[in-house]
Enzyme design. Structure first.
Site, PDB file in Angstrom:
ATOM      1  CB  VAL A  87      -0.636   0.068   1.822  1.00 48.50           C
ATOM      2  CG1 VAL A  87      -1.930   1.596   1.282  1.00 48.50           C
ATOM      3  CG2 VAL A  87      -1.829  -1.045   1.524  1.00 48.50           C
ATOM      4  CD  GLU A  88       2.479   3.965   3.951  1.00 48.18           C
ATOM      5  OE1 GLU A  88       3.047   4.348   3.132  1.00 48.18           O
ATOM      6  OE2 GLU A  88       1.925   3.639   4.614  1.00 48.18           O
ATOM      7  CB  SER A  89       7.106   2.282  -1.323  1.00 47.86           C
ATOM      8  OG  SER A  89       6.969   1.143  -0.848  1.00 47.86           O
ATOM      9  CE1 TYR A 120      -0.982   3.955   3.174  1.00 46.00           C
ATOM     10  CE2 TYR A 120      -2.544   2.983   5.700  1.00 46.00           C
ATOM     11  CZ  TYR A 120      -1.398   3.199   5.258  1.00 46.00           C
ATOM     12  OH  TYR A 120       0.116   2.391   5.783  1.00 46.00           O
TER      13      TYR A 120
END
Length: 546
Positions: free
Chosen positions: A152-154, A258
């Protein structure tokens, strides 16, 4: 706390160098916070910033300045039999989160299901580090769903950098990174170091979990938008007599998307057979080893001793910004486990002074320590330390011992400078302008002058809109048009013209078939002042018209 919406302050940039490109820029003058439909999807620049209908709310583009590196990490002989052979299966067997039947989750899930190639690319990046991350999460007693958080982040990219100044696989902004043990220097950025950032992410998530009384959805929302933002929303709902679960909170668009992204991924992995989704496999065994090297070392020297290319070693150690490790530590390198013993033996036979290459520099008239440091891609502090200097004073004809890279800078292709060069060279418009930052320059005025968005301008230069602009640094600006005289069939060349006696702006403009206003703009001239013989002018000339 990790992603902070950019509040823009007025910002002035001037002076440009131009080169012709063949492709057109994306829609310019895009608003800094575009309007989106109600629900979010994953949008990655590696997939062309695809829009997903009702699924693109709150998405913040992440820069991926380096392609995944192929690494041979498998053991030559497989150790004792493993009950669970796939690391992703190990993750899903530890799932504890309930996945609700919510439209926000469904939209995210549909996007991932439509893009199986995205997960293959993500898994390729995750392969060297997933086993290590799972081990660390299990040691800390954390939910296994958190192993999905770097997706999800990167997209599991340790080199990723977002417009919110967040860097690394776990996407920490500078302040939060430092608070959780991630050192950040010219040589090294712990936010990109998978070992340091994983430890920091676990500590931060544990703190948030405790702060929000064991509610993991609240903790995850706070990891994205900051604990203060989530706390305020909870208090507001309490005052209004509303529910305070994650789904009822008034949170930023990105945060509302998110948490559903993580839950969507967990649901797909848990039920990949029923979804007929080909989730890639990653061997459930240790494939990397952390080696304490004890001192600063040139990455090319270390790579040779480990039996790797410099790029392969740097891919496993993305925290190092330059051609060598940080002289002040950390003094560790991640290497493939199958090569660790040989690497350790080779290091033991190498004297510390042979881990770097050296040059004996003779100081020339007009030089200072800063110029010497820039010449050899090092820092003033390093030169001072090596030469026992107590200040910055150097004298002509003095000799300085300076560490230098073993190979050319192009060999260190994953260093900060080389990654930036690739990002800036990626074609985003018809013409590329180069702007050298001056004191007082800001993103705001440059974006207004060239009718581009601040977000695009920052992204073209591997920066965030709130990053400081340092005088002397060059920015690229992509535009579709420079002047009315230039056409799509133009062949542009950059010329440096030396002003001669009797020259005027009008005479030069006529000679090269350009406008006086363009010459003054390109060179930041005051049109009312006379040109001086010997003065250098930059001209951007269409050779098909001259």
């Amino acid at each position: 706390m990790k992603y902070i919406t950019a509040f823009l302050l007025p910002l002035v940039l001037s002076g440009c160098v131009l080169t012709k490109q063949n492709t057109t820029q994306q829609q310019i003058a895009e608003a800094i916070t575009p309007e989106h439909d109600e629900f979010a999807c994953v949008v990655s620049n590696e997939l062309g910033q695809e829009l997903c209908g009702t699924s693109n709310e709150g998405v913040l583009a992440v820069i991926h300045p380096a392609e995944p590196v192929e690494l041979n990490l498998n053991e030559e002989t497989v150790p004792a039999p493993i009950q669970i052979t796939d690391s992703w299966d190990r993750v899903r067997k530890g799932f504890t989160f309930a996945v609700p039947d919510k439209k926000r989750v469904t939209n995210q899930k549909n996007w991932y299901l439509r893009h199986p190639s995205y997960m293959k690319r993500v898994s390729k990046r995750a392969e060297p580090f997933l086993y290590y991350i799972i081990e660390e999460l299990e040691k800390a007693g954390m939910p296994s769903e958190l192993a999905l958080l770097p997706i999800v982040e990167s997209a599991f990219d340790p080199f990723a950098y977002s417009h919110g100044r967040a860097a690394g696989m776990w996407q920490f902004i500078p302040g939060t990174g430092k608070s959780f043990g991630m050192k950040q220097t010219w040589w090294y950025d712990g936010r990109r170091d998978v070992i340091a950032s994983t430890a920091g992410a676990i500590k931060y998530l544990q703190r948030l979990h405790e702060m929000f009384d064991g509610d993991w959805l609240h903790a995850l929302a706070a990891y994205n938008s900051g604990e203060g933002r989530v706390m305020r929303s909870i208090r507001k709902n309490k005052r209004l007599g509303k529910a305070t679960d994650f789904w009822s909170l008034d949170l930023p668009r990105e945060t509302r998307a998110y948490v559903p992204k993580l839950l969507a991924l967990a649901d797909i992995l848990a039920n990949k057979e029923s979804y007929a989704f080909e989730w890639p496999t990653i061997s459930n065994q240790q494939v990397i080893e952390i080696v304490d090297v004890g001192s600063q070392i040139d990455l090319a020297v270390a790579a040779k001793k480990a039996g790797l290319t410099t790029k392969e070693l740097h891919a496993l150690n993305p925290g190092y910004n330059r051609w060598a490790t940080d002289p002040d530590g950390p003094h560790r390198l991640v290497v493939p486990r199958r090569l660790a013993d040989e690497f350790i033996s080779a290091l033991a036979e190498t004297d510390k002074k042979d881990r770097l290459n050296w040059v004996r520099h003779k100081v020339k008239s007009g030089e200072n320590l800063g110029l010497v440091a820039n010449k050899y891609n090092t820092t003033i502090d390093v030169i001072q330390s090596i030469n026992g200097m107590k200040n910055n004073v150097i004298y002509t004809n003095d000799f300085l011992l300076v560490p230098i890279a073993l190979k050319s800078m192009e060999e260190y292709s994953l260093s900060a400078n080389q990654r930036l060069a690739r990002t800036q060279a990626e074609k985003k418009g018809a013409y590329q302008l180069t702007h050298k930052i001056k004191s007082g320059d800001t993103f705001w005025d440059l974006s207004r002058s060239y009718k581009v968005s601040i977000r695009d301008l920052a992204k073209w230069n591997g920066m965030a809109p709130r990053d400081p602009l340092k005088p002397g640094k060059e920015l690229v600006v992509w535009v579709n048009q420079v002047s009315e005289q230039q056409t799509d069939n133009s062949i542009m060349r950059t010329l440096t013209y030396t002003v001669r006696n009797g020259d005027s702006l009008s005479r030069i403009a006529d000679k090269f078939n350009v406008k006086i206003s363009d010459i003054t703009k390109w060179n930041n001239l005051n049109g009312k002042r006379y040109l001086q013989p010997g003065q250098k002018l930059k001209l951007y000339v269409d050779v098909t018209r001259t």
